[in-house]
Design an enzyme around this catalytic site. Structure first.
Site, PDB file in Angstrom:
ATOM      1  N   GLY A 336       2.132   4.162   1.936  1.00 13.03           N
ATOM      2  CA  GLY A 336       3.199   2.378   2.452  1.00 13.03           C
ATOM      3  C   GLY A 336       2.977   1.065   2.318  1.00 13.03           C
ATOM      4  CG  HIS A 338      -3.023  -1.721   2.498  1.00 14.15           C
ATOM      5  ND1 HIS A 338      -4.041  -1.728   1.962  1.00 14.15           N
ATOM      6  CD2 HIS A 338      -3.043  -3.061   2.888  1.00 14.15           C
ATOM      7  CE1 HIS A 338      -5.144  -2.240   2.266  1.00 14.15           C
ATOM      8  NE2 HIS A 338      -4.782  -3.323   2.625  1.00 14.15           N
ATOM      9  CB  CYS A 339       0.294   2.684  -0.500  1.00 13.99           C
ATOM     10  SG  CYS A 339      -1.211   3.424   0.668  1.00 13.99           S
ATOM     11  CB  ILE A 340       3.784  -0.147  -3.144  1.00 13.24           C
ATOM     12  CG1 ILE A 340       4.359  -1.575  -1.494  1.00 13.24           C
ATOM     13  CG2 ILE A 340       3.556   1.127  -3.144  1.00 13.24           C
ATOM     14  CD1 ILE A 340       5.548  -0.973  -1.937  1.00 13.24           C
TER      15      ILE A 340
END
Length: 347
Positions: A336, A338-340
């Protein structure tokens, strides 16, 4: 002599502390992005996140040299500060390949974990991504601390006051850190993050153990939103496998104390109603938000729960604008918002 950043006075600030900038990575042709059309759609989704954050703070997007011109076209627009830096890449998850930034009396430092494709997964390639932590640390002017310990930014959340959230299935994954005990892993994490109390969750969300999963990243399960307060994914459908996971995590956190001995206040973030896409289970989670200067960038899923969670975050962060950005395309590839993203804290 093996130096650790905590011994040199560095620690990881919480995400809500002021940032200098946000780092991201541009989607590159990889197994994760299935063909040209999919890659184009993903680039548009990543760009939407970058452009939203750029309203609030500068953004640097690392792109392959051959993608830099196209990236600048999609990212460039009036009045926002988005820079493209060029480096070879395998994939697009800056939270995981990038460094974990630290601050201290010496200024800015970086924990450069070893990255091995989320536990050397058979589909992953990571030779280039494994060098991005060092590339970004260098670009940011951070003192780099390397370790052979395999970890990713999605595998941890801190409260800035000595506490870190972890999951056993990530930190103790035989594909990541074979033979490491919980005690040894915890000691390494404390030595790098400047934390002193770890709260261990047994596992992550169910769909995260699928083919492109991380095997349990904490950043879709639970996150500190301020000291003493933790937001938790709440799957309210008893027929969903994450119902049991949510209940276990909520009860565990309700009985946990932080580094200062405080009991935690648990805020449940109700999951969206969408259970699967194209027959595959999804782990859509509002926990996977990103905090930047003056804003909360919240995953949206075209679901009634979007608005419910926007209101919850507005209550949690009354001084910030809560901005919804569609994250379905990002989640289709295993993560999501936060992950990128990866924050560079202000010194």
């Amino acid at each position: 002599m093996h130096h650790h950043p905590a011994a040199d006075g560095y620690a990881m600030p919480p995400e809500w502390a002021p940032h200098t900038r946000t780092w991201m990575a541009w989607p590159s042709p990889s197994v994760t992005f299935d063909g040209a059309e999919d890659l184009a759609g993903s680039r548009a989704a990543w760009a939407a996140v970058a452009r939203t954050i750029a309203r609030f703070e500068p953004v640097t997007v690392v792109a392959r040299p051959e993608d830099a011109v196209g990236a600048r076209e999609l990212l460039g627009f009036d009045g926002a500060d988005v820079t493209v830096a060029e480096a070879p890449l395998d994939d697009a998850w800056m939270r995981d390949m990038g460094p974990t930034f630290l601050t201290g009396a010496g200024g800015l430092a970086a924990a450069d974990w070893t990255f091995n494709g989320w536990g050397a997964q058979e589909w992953a390639s990571w030779e280039r991504d494994a060098r991005i932590g060092s590339f970004v640390a260098d670009r940011a002017g951070a003192a780099r601390y390397g370790t052979s310990f395999v970890n990713e930014g999605g595998g941890l959340h801190v409260d800035g006051e000595g506490t870190v959230l972890l999951t056993e299935t990530v930190q103790l994954d035989p594909g990541r850190n074979p033979g490491w005990t919980r005690e040894r892993a915890e000691a390494e994490i404390h030595a790098f993050l400047g934390t002193r109390k770890a709260i261990w969750l047994p596992r992550g969300l169910t769909a995260d153990y699928g083919r492109f999963g991380t095997r349990g990243h904490v950043d879709i399960v639970a996150a500190f939103v301020r000291p003493g307060v933790v937001a938790v994914h709440s799957q309210q459908d008893p027929g969903h496998p994450d119902h049991a996971v949510s209940r276990e995590v909520v009860s565990l956190l309700r009985t946990a104390t932080d580094a200062r001995g405080r009991p935690l206040e648990v805020v449940e973030l109700p999951a969206p109603g969408i259970r699967e896409v194209d027959g595959e289970p999804v782990d859509y989670s509002y926990v996977n938000h990103y905090l930047c200067n003056g804003a909360v960038i919240l995953c949206a899923f075209g679901d009634p729960a979007d608005e419910v969670n926007q209101k919850i975050f507005q209550r949690l962060f009354p001084d910030r604008e809560v901005v919804l950005v569609d994250a379905r395309t990002i989640f289709a590839h295993g993560g999501g918002i936060h992950c990128i993203t990866q924050q560079q804290p202000r010194v």
